[in-house]
Design a protein around this motif. Structure first.
Motif: not given
Ligand SMILES: Cc1cc2nc3c(=O)[nH]c(=O)nc-3n(C[C@H](O)[C@H](O)[C@H](O)COP(=O)(O)OP(=O)(O)OC[C@H]3O[C@@H](n4cnc5c(N)ncnc54)[C@H](O)[C@@H]3O)c2cc1C
Length: 424
Positions: A141-143, A174-178, A182-184, A213-216, A259-264, A267-269, A419-424
């Motif tokens: 979906r991302l790209g 990958a999809f790079a917005l954040t 600039c997040g939400s 940043c944070f790009i899946s 280095d995330k607390i889960g969902f490892r 990869q987010n970079a 839920p953090c995967k993107s802004a809503s």
């Protein structure tokens, strides 16, 4: 489908008696087939029966999750270095099964599947590991959806065909917005807020400058869709544009791997663009299409995050039920203690309700078109439910639920990230 009846199943103002008769007959045979005499006008709009193909898809994804993902999931989730956490051989197998290209139309080499087909697969893969679903299904979906949303025919032919051809055996998008600042706020109409990455036109090229940043799939993807300002004096609706940026272009580098607390297993970079030269044909659609792309991404992300949340919630629920069947306290399996049973029933209700909202969201996407409110509702409800279910699973397990060698703490870590995967 009868001509004269629109895709959502509502009747136009005037129908000839012959058309009406044919329509009612088709409704009657549907009612007979599904055995529900109460279904009336518009009934075929709602069906929870999967087709044979969908059941096959579900079983294939379930087998993949059970045999390929589960045996390695927790080992990879706990690797200390985030750069080691994505099992690329399993990712390759998921791509080979077509799970990252299934919604690409068949004329470009994709599976031509519906959003519902995709959600069914995604739930199963996320049951195996939510992060891995983010990597493999997320790539689909991302790209991909930005190209489908605003890409020209020649861009679709070039890039979607390349994604499906999978030239390196592990072609991810990958999809790079954040961005760090600039997040939400990405859709802000205030020119001084929102996206700061710029794409400056020079002759028939663009110069891309900035950071994301944070790009899946950051650092693993072969193709990035990057949002940048082509006019810094304008807000998002006129100034934001989308670009196709292949990995490895001069000036494009990967920064910090998070280095995330889960969902490892996803990869987010950080992505860094230092005067990256992009040819004109890498502008996706037209200048100013960026906000449309971002809104479309919200829809894609809504049902993707919803499906991942349902898969992980189901995994936590099943783990809790299995444990409650075996753990004996007070002379009987704890399943039979009412307080535990009530928690399990609440969890089952939430899994069912989440999936129903998710499927409604997919149905809407397939039959009517994208709806940001519905996609956001699916994402918020399903991820909130996953939170509650994983917390209850830990409670059912008592002290064992807090030990790292049990799966439930992992599930809760994943639930925090969805839920953090993107802004809503
Ligand atoms: C696992 C993971 C994967 C991700 N993948 C991607 C990806 O592939 N591509 C990508 O571009 N980004 C990605 N992101 C980034 C994600 O989209 C952002 O984290 C998200 O948009 C929120 O932005 P932020 O973190 O800057 O938070 P902020 O926008 O700074 O928000 C911080 C807090 O303030 C609240 N808030 C913000 N604005 C308002 C407001 N106006 N009113 C009320 N409350 C507000 C938020 O709800 C939040 O609670 C990912 C993030 C994670 C964690």
């Amino acid at each position: 489908m009868l001509s004269g009846i629109d895709r959502a199943g509502s009747a136009p103002a005037l129908l000839s008696p012959a058309v009406l008769m044919a329509f009612f007959e088709s409704r009657a045979s549907t009612r007979k087939k599904c055995g529900n005499p109460c279904q009336t006008w518009g009934a075929s709009m709602i069906s929870f029966s999967l087709t044979e193909e969908q059941i096959q898809l579900q079983q294939t994804a379930r087998k993949f999750a059970k045999e390929e993902i589960r045996p390695i999931s927790f080992e990879y989730d706990r690797k200390p270095d985030p750069r080691d956490c994505v099992p690329m051989d399993v990712v390759r197998k998921g791509i080979e099964l077509g799970f990252s290209t299934m919604t690409i139309p068949s004329e470009y080499g994709g599976g031509g599947c519906s959003a519902l087909d995709f959600a069914i697969v995604c739930e199963e893969v996320a049951w195996g590991d939510a992060g891995l679903a983010g990597t493999v299904c997320g790539s689909g979906r991302l790209g991909v959806s930005p190209i489908l949303c605003v890409g020209t025919e020649s861009q679709k032919r070039k890039w979607l065909t390349e994604i499906c051809a999978n030239p390196n055996g592990a072609y991810l998008t990958a999809f790079a917005l954040t961005e760090p600042g600039c997040g939400s706020d990405a859709a802000s109409e205030d020119p001084s807020a929102g996206v700061r990455t710029t794409a400056k036109r020079t002759g028939d090229s663009y110069i891309l400058k900035g950071a994301k940043c944070f790009i899946s799939n950051g650092g693993l993807a072969s193709l990035y869709v990057v949002l940048a300002k082509t006019d810094i004096t304008k807000g998002a609706s006129e100034g934001l544009s989308a670009f196709l940026v292949p990995a490895g272009l001069p000036g494009f580098s990967i920064g910090k791997i998070e280095d995330k607390i889960g969902f490892r297993l996803c990869q987010n970079a950080e992505l860094v663009f230092e005067n990256v030269l992009l040819p004109q044909e890498n502008l996706l659609g037209s200048e100013g299409d960026g906000l449309r792309v971002a809104m479309d991404a919200l829809c894609s992300d809504g049902f993707l995050a919803g499906a991942i949340a349902v898969g992980l919630a189901r995994a936590a629920f099943e783990a809790a039920v299995n444990y409650a069947r075996e753990r004996v306290q007070g002379g009987q399996p704890i399943l039979y203690h009412q307080a535990v049973g009530t928690m399990l029933v609440d969890m089952a209700i939430l899994v069912e309700a989440s999936r129903n909202l998710l499927w409604k969201c997919c149905w809407n996407l397939d039959q009517v078109g994208p709806s940001v409110p519905l996609a956001s509702a699916a994402k918020v409800f399903c991820s909130d439910a996953a939170h509650q279910i994983t917390s209850k699973a830990i409670e059912v397990l008592g002290g064992y639920g807090l030990m790292k060698d049990h799966c439930c703490p992992n599930f809760q870590g994943w639930a925090h990230l969805v839920p953090c995967k993107s802004a809503s």
